[in-house]
Design a protein around this motif. Sequence first.
Motif, PDB file in Angstrom:
ATOM      1  N   ASP A  65       0.782  -1.241   0.000  1.00 22.03           N
ATOM      2  CA  ASP A  65       0.000   0.000   0.000  1.00 22.03           C
ATOM      3  C   ASP A  65       0.808   1.282   0.000  1.00 22.03           C
ATOM      4  OD1 ASP A  65       0.557   0.478   2.789  1.00 22.03           O
ATOM      5  OD2 ASP A  65      -1.417   1.378   2.985  1.00 22.03           O
ATOM      6  N   HIS A 188      -6.348   6.923   5.666  1.00 21.29           N
ATOM      7  CA  HIS A 188      -5.085   6.219   5.911  1.00 21.29           C
ATOM      8  C   HIS A 188      -4.084   6.509   4.791  1.00 21.29           C
ATOM      9  CE1 HIS A 188      -2.640   2.559   7.118  1.00 21.29           C
ATOM     10  NE2 HIS A 188      -2.358   2.586   5.819  1.00 21.29           N
ATOM     11  N   GLU A 189      -4.511   6.382   3.552  1.00 20.98           N
ATOM     12  CA  GLU A 189      -3.587   6.630   2.435  1.00 20.98           C
ATOM     13  C   GLU A 189      -3.145   8.087   2.416  1.00 20.98           C
ATOM     14  OE1 GLU A 189      -2.577   3.971   1.472  1.00 20.98           O
ATOM     15  OE2 GLU A 189      -4.262   2.612   1.731  1.00 20.98           O
ATOM     16  N   HIS A 192      -0.168   8.518   4.521  1.00 21.94           N
ATOM     17  CA  HIS A 192       1.114   8.177   3.877  1.00 21.94           C
ATOM     18  C   HIS A 192       1.614   9.358   3.044  1.00 21.94           C
ATOM     19  CE1 HIS A 192       1.262   4.098   5.206  1.00 21.94           C
ATOM     20  NE2 HIS A 192       0.256   3.649   4.469  1.00 21.94           N
ATOM     21  N   HIS A 198       3.367   3.180   8.986  1.00 19.15           N
ATOM     22  CA  HIS A 198       2.438   2.361   9.759  1.00 19.15           C
ATOM     23  C   HIS A 198       2.827   2.389  11.235  1.00 19.15           C
ATOM     24  CE1 HIS A 198       1.482   0.113   5.829  1.00 19.15           C
ATOM     25  NE2 HIS A 198       0.525   0.984   6.091  1.00 19.15           N
TER      26      HIS A 198
END
Length: 249
Positions: A65, A188-189, A192, A198
């Motif tokens: 991911d 969540h993405e 990043h 994480h």
Amino acid sequence: MKNMLFPLLLLCICFAACKKSADLPAGDPQTEYDNAKKVLAYIHDLGFPSDKIVENANEFIVEEDIIFPKNMQVPDAKVKTEQFYTGSLVSSGNVTNIRLMVDASMTSMLSEINSAIAQWNGVANCSINWTVVTSGTYDVLITNSNLGSGVCGQGTFPSGGRAGNTIRINKAQIAGNSFAQRARTICHEMGHNVSFRHTNWSAIGESSATPVPGVGGTDASSIMNGGQCGSGATVLSTKDKQAASALYP
Ligand SMILES: [Zn+2]
């Protein structure tokens, strides 16, 4: 001659509009090969194990991911050694206006995208600010992509002081999830793309990560825990918010 010029002009406009300044210009194959090697070394430096790295034509995918474009700008400074981040941040000038282009393939999840944006923009004492744009210049493109079974989405770490330029969402994979879980994947993405790693990096096999100063340790409530597609936290935890304001005051 006149007929030749027009298509050429269109082409130039497209290139200008599509190019991200954080990326290196397309150069000769040797330069591109050398930069890809630097990117791979950077990934190893960040502590990701070799068996979690998949090489594609133009990028490396880590832990299914996280996208590392082969033409990304690798930070010069060695990454310092919980909430955890890459050591490479979005610059203070850019983080206050991260322009998110919603690809036509993702407009059906605009509500989820806006929900995710509201979470990041709502963190107190934090300069992260995402805005949706529908045309013109943008920093990050969010698009639907068939990432294979079990993968909800992919984000990209910052490069050259800019937010990572790509978010891919596996719409078919998350379509059956609740609204909150669909928004979680996007939230969540987005994390990043502003440098968050994480939170549970150790438990999922990474060898090292850079703790956000003052905000370390594990956090079962963190939205940045990996490997929790469809089941993880749906809101930024207290420590997620502390980390966001520590990195981007
Ligand atoms: Zn992730």
